[in-house]
Design a protein around this motif. Structure first.
Motif: not given
Lengths: 134, 134
Positions: B83-84, B90-91, B94-100, B102-106
């Motif tokens: 949970e977050v 969070a999204s 995480l993206e800024a830190a290079g985490t992929r 899945l899917g649309s990213g949304q």
């Protein structure tokens, strides 16, 4: 019979990198690494509000994780640990129902010093299950 | 960032058999099966005192579990859900830190109706991670 989920264990090839990922990327509280030569692993616990994630890195030449990490070089979820009130009674009841218990079939001291046993993954939906005396 | 472990998801080939195993062999409380055609799964929840196990059976021809069960015919642990508090933040972090993601990213509505997203297992120790808005 089963009570709390005590922990989810994740086998990892690089414990320092895995710890940093949970601490820095996911913002979780993590313990210091604890070498456990008698179990062939070094452990780090990720403390969540309701349970723990146990990060496991192989330690020594005969680590029980070696084969798992050969098959899963990035790491992977290794087992789930459920608490039981009476591990001797649980063991007896499970064996009577045809569940295979790994090793000698007798509870032995686990990574937390409490008696544990492991159930065969083929009997439990492809998941390795540890039972720990609560 | 991460809070409670919301659930551990286990993919199973036969939901009725898996439910009986947790209910009868492990003495756990289990829910009724809930078909979720929009997610391609039928779910049963095993209620533990501190978290849940989500048993997942494929539903329909395009189930996201089909390939997983081809590789793991007995079943296996499919993902962990943390949970977050703020899934949009969070999204982004995480993206800024290079985490992929899945899917649309949304974030999109998950099996509990709350926004969820999934992180790439290659970026997280070989484990598929779901984040769910608390």
């Amino acid at each position: 019979m089963i009570g709390r989920l005590n922990h989810v264990a994740i086998a990892v090839p690089d414990l320092a990198a895995a710890t940093a990922l949970y601490r820095d990327r996911l913002g979780a509280r993590v313990s210091e690494p604890a070498p456990q030569p008698e179990h062939g692993v070094t452990t780090v616990f990720v403390e969540l509000p309701n349970t723990k994630i146990e990060l496991l890195e192989p330690l020594g030449a005969d680590s029980p994780l070696a084969r798992f990490l050969e098959r899963n070089p990035d790491g992977g979820i290794h087992h789930l640990c459920y608490e039981v009130d009476d591990i001797a009674a649980a063991s007896k009841q499970l064996e009577a129902a045809g569940t295979r218990i790994l090793g000698s079939g007798q509870p032995r001291p686990g990574a937390h010093g409490k008696p544990v046993l492991f159930l065969h993954p083929k009997d439990f939906l492809g998941t390795l299950i540890e039972l720990e005396q609560a």
